[in-house]
Design a protein around this motif. Sequence first.
Motif, PDB file in Angstrom:
ATOM      1  N   THR A   1       8.631  -5.045  13.372  1.00  0.00           N
ATOM      2  CA  THR A   1       8.925  -5.973  14.648  1.00  0.00           C
ATOM      3  C   THR A   1       7.893  -6.991  14.739  1.00  0.00           C
ATOM      4  O   THR A   1       6.794  -6.675  14.510  1.00  0.00           O
ATOM      5  CB  THR A   1       9.305  -5.271  15.711  1.00  0.00           C
ATOM      6  OG1 THR A   1       7.986  -4.655  15.905  1.00  0.00           O
ATOM      7  CG2 THR A   1      10.544  -4.626  15.646  1.00  0.00           C
ATOM      8  N   PRO A   2       8.057  -8.279  15.360  1.00  0.00           N
ATOM      9  CA  PRO A   2       6.948  -9.114  15.716  1.00  0.00           C
ATOM     10  C   PRO A   2       5.942  -8.449  16.478  1.00  0.00           C
ATOM     11  O   PRO A   2       4.784  -9.058  16.232  1.00  0.00           O
ATOM     12  CB  PRO A   2       7.719 -10.331  16.409  1.00  0.00           C
ATOM     13  CG  PRO A   2       8.993 -10.251  15.715  1.00  0.00           C
ATOM     14  CD  PRO A   2       9.401  -8.802  15.874  1.00  0.00           C
ATOM     15  N   GLY A   3       6.151  -7.570  17.374  1.00  0.00           N
ATOM     16  CA  GLY A   3       5.022  -7.111  18.128  1.00  0.00           C
ATOM     17  C   GLY A   3       4.171  -6.315  17.650  1.00  0.00           C
ATOM     18  O   GLY A   3       3.046  -5.856  18.037  1.00  0.00           O
ATOM     19  N   VAL A   4       4.309  -5.866  16.271  1.00  0.00           N
ATOM     20  CA  VAL A   4       3.432  -4.849  15.463  1.00  0.00           C
ATOM     21  C   VAL A   4       2.517  -5.565  14.652  1.00  0.00           C
ATOM     22  O   VAL A   4       2.988  -6.759  14.079  1.00  0.00           O
ATOM     23  CB  VAL A   4       4.217  -4.078  14.675  1.00  0.00           C
ATOM     24  CG1 VAL A   4       3.409  -2.989  13.865  1.00  0.00           C
ATOM     25  CG2 VAL A   4       5.391  -3.123  15.728  1.00  0.00           C
ATOM     26  N   PRO A   5       1.073  -5.225  14.688  1.00  0.00           N
ATOM     27  CA  PRO A   5       0.237  -5.973  13.591  1.00  0.00           C
ATOM     28  C   PRO A   5       0.829  -6.090  12.419  1.00  0.00           C
ATOM     29  O   PRO A   5       1.234  -5.261  11.931  1.00  0.00           O
ATOM     30  CB  PRO A   5      -0.934  -5.276  13.901  1.00  0.00           C
ATOM     31  CG  PRO A   5      -0.705  -4.764  15.243  1.00  0.00           C
ATOM     32  CD  PRO A   5       0.613  -4.412  15.243  1.00  0.00           C
ATOM     33  N   VAL A   6       0.516  -7.313  11.682  1.00  0.00           N
ATOM     34  CA  VAL A   6       1.012  -7.560  10.546  1.00  0.00           C
ATOM     35  C   VAL A   6       0.567  -6.523   9.496  1.00  0.00           C
ATOM     36  O   VAL A   6       1.257  -6.227   8.423  1.00  0.00           O
ATOM     37  CB  VAL A   6       0.738  -8.812   9.845  1.00  0.00           C
ATOM     38  CG1 VAL A   6       1.209  -9.355   8.530  1.00  0.00           C
ATOM     39  CG2 VAL A   6       1.099 -10.087  10.936  1.00  0.00           C
ATOM     40  N   TYR A   7      -0.654  -6.240   9.485  1.00  0.00           N
ATOM     41  CA  TYR A   7      -1.186  -5.414   8.168  1.00  0.00           C
ATOM     42  C   TYR A   7      -0.517  -3.956   8.330  1.00  0.00           C
ATOM     43  O   TYR A   7      -1.042  -3.113   7.829  1.00  0.00           O
ATOM     44  CB  TYR A   7      -2.839  -5.267   8.558  1.00  0.00           C
ATOM     45  CG  TYR A   7      -3.192  -5.012   9.926  1.00  0.00           C
ATOM     46  CD1 TYR A   7      -3.520  -3.668  10.408  1.00  0.00           C
ATOM     47  CD2 TYR A   7      -3.464  -5.997  10.712  1.00  0.00           C
ATOM     48  CE1 TYR A   7      -3.936  -3.331  11.439  1.00  0.00           C
ATOM     49  CE2 TYR A   7      -4.014  -5.698  12.088  1.00  0.00           C
ATOM     50  CZ  TYR A   7      -4.291  -4.348  12.468  1.00  0.00           C
ATOM     51  OH  TYR A   7      -4.645  -4.205  13.760  1.00  0.00           O
ATOM     52  N   ILE A   8       0.005  -3.449   9.572  1.00  0.00           N
ATOM     53  CA  ILE A   8       0.611  -2.055   9.400  1.00  0.00           C
ATOM     54  C   ILE A   8       2.160  -2.389   9.626  1.00  0.00           C
ATOM     55  O   ILE A   8       2.757  -0.987   9.579  1.00  0.00           O
ATOM     56  CB  ILE A   8      -0.104  -1.409  10.620  1.00  0.00           C
ATOM     57  CG1 ILE A   8       0.601  -1.776  11.979  1.00  0.00           C
ATOM     58  CG2 ILE A   8      -1.472  -1.104  10.487  1.00  0.00           C
ATOM     59  CD1 ILE A   8       0.113  -0.943  13.192  1.00  0.00           C
ATOM     60  N   ARG A   9       2.801  -3.235   9.383  1.00  0.00           N
ATOM     61  CA  ARG A   9       4.363  -3.551   9.550  1.00  0.00           C
ATOM     62  C   ARG A   9       4.816  -2.688   8.188  1.00  0.00           C
ATOM     63  O   ARG A   9       4.509  -2.873   7.261  1.00  0.00           O
ATOM     64  CB  ARG A   9       4.700  -4.839   9.615  1.00  0.00           C
ATOM     65  CG  ARG A   9       4.457  -5.580  10.923  1.00  0.00           C
ATOM     66  CD  ARG A   9       4.961  -6.999  10.868  1.00  0.00           C
ATOM     67  NE  ARG A   9       4.401  -7.583  11.975  1.00  0.00           N
ATOM     68  CZ  ARG A   9       4.716  -9.007  12.396  1.00  0.00           C
ATOM     69  NH1 ARG A   9       5.322  -9.645  11.445  1.00  0.00           N
ATOM     70  NH2 ARG A   9       4.244  -9.592  13.418  1.00  0.00           N
ATOM     71  N   GLY A  10       5.957  -1.805   8.435  1.00  0.00           N
ATOM     72  CA  GLY A  10       6.684  -1.377   7.192  1.00  0.00           C
ATOM     73  C   GLY A  10       5.745  -0.194   6.827  1.00  0.00           C
ATOM     74  O   GLY A  10       6.195   0.389   5.903  1.00  0.00           O
ATOM     75  N   MET A  11       4.714   0.557   7.412  1.00  0.00           N
ATOM     76  CA  MET A  11       3.848   1.396   6.862  1.00  0.00           C
ATOM     77  C   MET A  11       4.619   2.532   7.019  1.00  0.00           C
ATOM     78  O   MET A  11       5.267   2.943   7.770  1.00  0.00           O
ATOM     79  CB  MET A  11       2.533   1.409   7.611  1.00  0.00           C
ATOM     80  CG  MET A  11       1.462   2.701   7.018  1.00  0.00           C
ATOM     81  SD  MET A  11       0.009   2.540   7.946  1.00  0.00           S
ATOM     82  CE  MET A  11      -0.961   0.796   7.284  1.00  0.00           C
ATOM     83  N   TYR A  12       4.446   3.578   5.841  1.00  0.00           N
ATOM     84  CA  TYR A  12       5.171   4.829   5.686  1.00  0.00           C
ATOM     85  C   TYR A  12       4.070   5.743   5.848  1.00  0.00           C
ATOM     86  O   TYR A  12       2.986   5.846   5.221  1.00  0.00           O
ATOM     87  CB  TYR A  12       5.862   5.012   4.603  1.00  0.00           C
ATOM     88  CG  TYR A  12       6.458   6.115   4.109  1.00  0.00           C
ATOM     89  CD1 TYR A  12       7.742   6.692   4.563  1.00  0.00           C
ATOM     90  CD2 TYR A  12       5.660   7.175   3.240  1.00  0.00           C
ATOM     91  CE1 TYR A  12       8.005   7.945   4.451  1.00  0.00           C
ATOM     92  CE2 TYR A  12       6.210   8.375   3.023  1.00  0.00           C
ATOM     93  CZ  TYR A  12       7.393   8.802   3.488  1.00  0.00           C
ATOM     94  OH  TYR A  12       7.866   9.893   3.206  1.00  0.00           O
ATOM     95  N   LEU A  13       4.330   6.967   7.017  1.00  0.00           N
ATOM     96  CA  LEU A  13       3.428   7.974   7.072  1.00  0.00           C
ATOM     97  C   LEU A  13       4.100   9.080   6.969  1.00  0.00           C
ATOM     98  O   LEU A  13       5.190   9.358   7.414  1.00  0.00           O
ATOM     99  CB  LEU A  13       2.970   7.880   8.437  1.00  0.00           C
ATOM    100  CG  LEU A  13       2.028   6.483   8.881  1.00  0.00           C
ATOM    101  CD1 LEU A  13       1.801   6.704  10.525  1.00  0.00           C
ATOM    102  CD2 LEU A  13       0.875   6.316   8.182  1.00  0.00           C
TER     103      LEU A  13
END
Length: 920
Positions: A559-571
């Motif tokens: 989503t736009p509110g999440v910083p670009v460098y962690i968007r879609g990160m899998y944990l």
Amino acid sequence: MPIVILVAFFGLFLPKTAKAQQEEVMLTFSNPAVGSVYVGCLYDYKSNAVYLPVNELFSLLEINYLPDGKNFTVSGNFISPDNPYVINFLTMQVQLGKTTRQLKPDDFKIGETEYYLSPRIFEEVFGLKFSVNIDQLFLSLETTHRLPVQERKAREMARSRIEEFGIKPLDYPLGYSRKRSVVNGSMLDYSILGDYSKEDKSLSYTFTGGMELLGGDIQGTFNGYNSNNGIHTLNTSGLRWHYGFRDNKFISGITMGQTITTGLQPLSITGLSLTNDPIEPRQMFETYLIDGTTEPNSEVEIYVNDRLAGFKRADELGYYRFNIPITYGTTRTSLHIYTPSGQLIVTDRQLQVPFTFLPKGVVTYNVQAGKVEGFMADSIQEKWVAHANVAMGVTNWLTASAGTQFRDNPSLSNMKKIYYGSLSARIAKQYLLNVDAAPQNYYRLTGSVMYASNLSLNMIYTRFDGTSEFNFRGATDDINANVYIPFRLLGMETGIRFSGDHLILPNSSQTTILSDFSARLGKVNMRFNYRDNFETSQGTTTFGNALLTTALTYTIARTPGVPVYIRGMYLRAQNMYDIRHNQFQQSEMELSHSAFKTGRFNLILGYSHLTKKVNAQLGFTLDLNKVRSTTTLNSSEGGTWVRQSLNGSIGWDMLNNKTVFSNRQQVGRSAASVLLFVDNNNSGQYDEGDQLLPYQGVKLDRSSIMEVGRDSILRLSQLQSYYKYNLSVNRNAIPDPTLVPLKDKFSFIADPNQYKRIEIPFYRGGTIEGAVLIARNGTTTGQGGLRLNLKAVGKEFETVLRTMSDGGFYTMDLAPGKYTIDVDTVQLGFLNVKQVQKLSFEVKAKAEGDYLEGLNIILIPADSVITTGRRSFIESKPVEKNDAKNDGNLDVVKPTKQKEATEQTEEQNSNLKYRLRKRN
């Protein structure tokens, strides 16, 4: 009588002064479900009011309607059968359900071929908010109703995805059959792996090649390994030649070379193999009949496992019939009936079939013979093996099979000859029972069931018959059970699975139990797994490790509110805990994130609670179109090492002299080169000078990878060899709408280890021109405002044309083929006329486009008699017009009447807009 006079005044017999105040205008009606079409409306200059056609709009929106020209009514069901309506223009009333509304004289108009209502009545009575922009001649619709045309479009979209279910409802005509060659095609898969550490450096590689040879396909793999400690190896595997037969019930394949037997114990051999198992695996075990009766002309859909698998329209008696292909395992069927009145009827069923089942009367066999290879031959000093098995579908609920295997191995007397058989039964359509017998080895009973609630049970009991290769430990019995119990937790569907295995030995027993539970809480996926085992011997029980594994996974939203460098990160976090010894064994955390659109970083940190050591792994995968690269760095207290791998494939498109690189394996598969081109010289095949169309303009009924090369050729890869594919042309992908294909649907058979060339010529669309004439009292006059239904013969194409004020009509961009034209029957009823005969014509394939004129339709009074002995009315035959060549630029030359009609429409619209501006 006063009512009739009133209606006449407002409609059919308007005085000339009143008629002069009204004019038919063509508004562009744009709607996602309907598309962009023209709608004939009435415009009143004096009141600046627009009246919308009832029959035409209800027809476009597919709202049930029945016009009655004698009684001046339109009736039907609005959206649903429990919501009937009647529009009565004589009594000036509209009744919807139990509500009746009185119409005013300014609320409607009665035209020569149509009834008209004001937009206000459409909105206040039916909830259809039509907005008219008279300056732009535009009509739009807003409504909260789910319109029938939207429902149909959604169903058609689902039907277009029937092929995704894996069951083709219909094969297209075969356009390209299997073409055998002595030598053809060439594909090479490669994998190069390098390991580097302080102590060791090594390089391993694998090359797998394939091509067509002597009408069949040949392939093989070379493996190599080299290290700095002096180890060098090179060997081959999977080197074999295969010749496939399609649609042959006696034999489907011959294989010579390195292969694997299909017996109880598969063995790698170098020899010969024969089979009649179909090349395309069976997707069903039988055809299940579902039929019944409903309202005539109802749309009937059948869903298999919640996916659309078939569609039919009930006949005039309301009868429908489906022969549904039922796949292996549990199959849920759901019958959906959409009646013309808008009612939806749903009927659900559930079927259970064994995986080993064959259709009734079908017999299959497998035969292999050859020399055993690899470590097996060295360890037991065995040389030759022969195996054969046969299976038959006895009934719709019983399949039987038997087999035998002979091995040249004197040291294993009870294994030299093996005979085995099995019976597979389906009881009550959902209970599966399987009996296997291999004398001197084992006897096995398997049962399973799955209920509609998803509750499933499975049990396997094995009784061993002495010590053998299937029973090295000398067990007597083995019991395996599995149960899945579904339930709802916090409003979500979930479940828990229990399984266990109990092995009985002469003096002891071993038991393993396992349970697994997974759930989703918000965006967090949770999984809990418990595993335990124990052994009993001489009254003493010894317990093993009782391990509880917990895992949590979470994916950060894009989503736009999440910083670009962690968007879609899998944990992912995982812990392994020993309950019996009350201690953790292993903890691990993983982080994965995409990079550079085609790459992905992966970091894994692990800690062993037993050895007190930390290990880390950092990986980066770059997945390009032509190659896949993976770099992995591992570090622990024992040292650090790096691994680099490259994987890809190279294919040779021989006919187009093109080398194609891919990041996926291609050997053993097939591909196709599709040439979409404008056939400038009308030869029907691609020649020098023809224009290639570099677009993904086709669709397949199975999965594939499509890519347009720099040479403007569309290539389809990852096809299954010898399979038949249905191909359809996607005209929406071609920017030029005037181009139409000669064939838009056909099938082809994929050739192994090569690119099959497929040519699809395009031509400029055909143009037709004609008129609708009414013959009365020996004279003919043109009739404007009519809707003409244009249909293709043998194709799924249908559109609506309109006649102009002089009765003329035209259209462009018709695909080559045969067509028919009928006048709208409702409007024929308004005019009290009938069509002499259906108009038929053919558009021919020409690069510059075919042009037909003089396509006249004759209408006569409804009470007239059509004589066949001689022609009483003028009939014009289609006239082909040979336009002058245009030096190859292929621009369409507009017909004279088309140009005149366009100019007439533009002039009419300009005059209308001028009068509106002058009035304002």
